[in-house]
Scaffold this motif. Structure first.
Motif, PDB file in Angstrom:
ATOM      1  N   THR A  76     -20.234   8.016  16.645  1.00 40.99           N
ATOM      2  CA  THR A  76     -21.213   7.015  16.221  1.00 40.99           C
ATOM      3  C   THR A  76     -20.534   5.966  15.354  1.00 40.99           C
ATOM      4  N   GLN A  77     -20.807   4.689  15.661  1.00 42.41           N
ATOM      5  CA  GLN A  77     -20.286   3.580  14.878  1.00 42.41           C
ATOM      6  C   GLN A  77     -21.456   2.699  14.437  1.00 42.41           C
ATOM      7  N   THR A  78     -21.468   2.313  13.158  1.00 41.30           N
ATOM      8  CA  THR A  78     -22.555   1.504  12.609  1.00 41.30           C
ATOM      9  C   THR A  78     -21.988   0.367  11.765  1.00 41.30           C
ATOM     10  N   TRP A  79     -22.596  -0.805  11.901  1.00 36.39           N
ATOM     11  CA  TRP A  79     -22.215  -1.976  11.093  1.00 36.39           C
ATOM     12  C   TRP A  79     -23.489  -2.561  10.515  1.00 36.39           C
ATOM     13  N   THR A  80     -23.536  -2.706   9.189  1.00 34.50           N
ATOM     14  CA  THR A  80     -24.747  -3.179   8.522  1.00 34.50           C
ATOM     15  C   THR A  80     -24.581  -4.618   8.050  1.00 34.50           C
ATOM     16  N   GLN A 138     -18.733   8.153  12.494  1.00 35.36           N
ATOM     17  CA  GLN A 138     -18.987   9.593  12.479  1.00 35.36           C
ATOM     18  C   GLN A 138     -18.511  10.206  13.788  1.00 35.36           C
ATOM     19  N   VAL A 139     -17.749  11.284  13.673  1.00 34.87           N
ATOM     20  CA  VAL A 139     -17.269  12.028  14.828  1.00 34.87           C
ATOM     21  C   VAL A 139     -17.743  13.473  14.685  1.00 34.87           C
ATOM     22  N   GLU A 140     -18.477  13.977  15.691  1.00 30.67           N
ATOM     23  CA  GLU A 140     -19.042  15.323  15.651  1.00 30.67           C
ATOM     24  C   GLU A 140     -18.512  16.159  16.814  1.00 30.67           C
TER      25      GLU A 140
END
Length: 294
Positions: free
Chosen positions: A76-80, A88-90
Motif C-alpha cells: 500500500t502506498q499513500t500520499w496526502t 506498508q508491506v504486509e
C-alpha cells in the motif's frame, strides 16, 4: 473434549461493536468524499478528501493498494495533501499459519520527519497477540495479547522504551462476547482511565449500545456517558442516534443510492445552546459524506 475456540478479537478491536455504533456514520464535521476503483490487475485506488466546517481546511489523500492473495502479499502506498508519504508491506500466512508481518513507514520530505513500525501479529484458536517496534521513537516496543474462551476475553497491553529501559504504558481489559451482545471493560493510561462499553443487537433491524468513561486524573471529575441506537429502515438505509451526558445529540442517516454509491448525512445539536447567539457562532454541526466504490 472441549470444542475448538474461535480466534478472539485483537486488542484494538475489544469493544469494537460499541465503538462502531457510537462513532461511525456521523459525518457532522464537514463534507467528505471518497472514491474507490479497482483495476483488472488487482490494484485498488482510493482518493479521499474532507473539508472541515469550522476551520474550512481541506485535506485529502490518494492511496494505491496491490494484493497478491496467492502469496499473501499486500503493498500500500499513500500520499496526502500534507505531503506525507506512507508505505506498508504486509505478508500473511506464509512463514507460519496465523502469522502476519508488516512494515509501515512514513516520510515528510519538507520537514525531514520519518517513522517506521515493524509489526508482527499471530493468532490461533483462543489466542491473538501483536508486537510492534517503533524504530525511531524510543525505540519503543509494544506488545498486546488477548485470550478468549467460551466468549470470555482477557487482554493486556504494555509499551517498553528500549533506550530508557522502562515501561512507559500499560493497560488491561476484560470482556464477554455473545452472538447478540458484548460487554467490555478497559483500564487504560496505566490504569488511570477506565471505560465500560455495552452492545446489544436487539433484533435483526435494531442495535443499541452505551459507553461510560471515567478519568481519575480529570480536573472536573465525573463519568462521561454516551448511549446510542441504530435502526435499519430497509436493506439500503439506516438511521443512527446518540446522546451524551453533556447534552449533545447526534443524528446520522445513511442511504445506498445504488450499488457502489452511498451517501451519509450527520447532524449534531448541543441542547444546552439551542439559542446560542455568541460571536463564535452556534456549536451545532452538520455534514455529509459520499462514497463511490466500483
Amino acid at each position: 473434549m472441549s470444542l475448538p475456540q474461535p480466534v478472539p478479537p485483537s486488542w484494538k478491536d475489544l469493544g469494537k461493536s460499541s465503538n462502531d455504533l457510537l462513532g461511525k456514520d456521523y459525518p457532522f464535521q464537514g463534507a467528505s468524499l471518497e472514491v474507490k476503483t479497482n483495476t483488472p490487475s488487482g490494484v485498488t485506488f482510493k482518493a479521499a478528501g474532507n473539508r472541515d466546517s469550522r476551520s474550512e481546511a481541506i485535506v485529502g489523500d490518494i492511496e494505491a493498494k496491490w494484493s497478491d492473495r496467492k502469496h499473501g502479499l499486500t503493498v500500500t502506498q499513500t500520499w496526502t495533501t500534507a505531503n506525507i508519504l506512507r508505505s506498508q508491506v504486509e505478508l500473511e500466512n506464509q512463514i507460519a499459519k496465523g502469522l502476519k508481518l508488516d512494515v509501515s513507514t512514513s516520510l515528510t520530505p519538507d520537514k525531514g520527519a520519518k517513522s517506521a513500525l515493524l509489526n508482527a501479529v499471530y493468532k490461533q484458536s483462543g489466542f491473538h497477540t501483536r508486537a510492534v517496534l517503533d524504530v525511531f521513537k524510543g525505540p519503543t516496543f509494544t506488545a498486546d495479547t488477548v485470550l478468549g474462551r467460551d466468549g470470555f476475553l482477557v487482554g493486556a497491553e504494555a509499551a517498553y522504551n528500549v533506550t530508557e529501559g522502562n515501561v512507559t504504558r500499560y493497560a488491561a481489559a476484560v470482556g464477554y462476547n455473545a452472538p447478540e451482545y458484548a460487554i467490555t471493560i478497559h483500564g487504560l493510561n496505566n490504569l488511570k482511565t477506565f471505560s465500560a462499553s455495552y452492545y446489544h443487537r436487539v433484533s435483526p433491524d435494531v442495535e443499541a449500545g452505551a459507553k461510560a468513561v471515567y478519568d481519575s486524573k480529570s480536573t472536573h471529575g465525573g463519568v462521561a456517558l454516551e448511549v446510542g441506537a441504530k435502526a435499519y429502515l430497509d436493506s439500503a438505509a439506516f438511521v443512527k442516534a446518540k446522546i451524551n451526558n453533556a447534552g449533545v445529540i447526534a443524528l446520522g442517516y445513511t442511504q445506498s443510492l445504488r450499488p457502489g454509491v452511498k451517501a451519509s448525512f450527520g447532524l449534531a445539536l448541543d441542547t444546552q445552546k439551542l439559542n446560542d447567539a455568541s460571536p463564535a457562532g452556534p456549536s451545532h454541526k452538520v455534514g455529509v459524506n459520499l462514497v463511490f466504490d466500483s
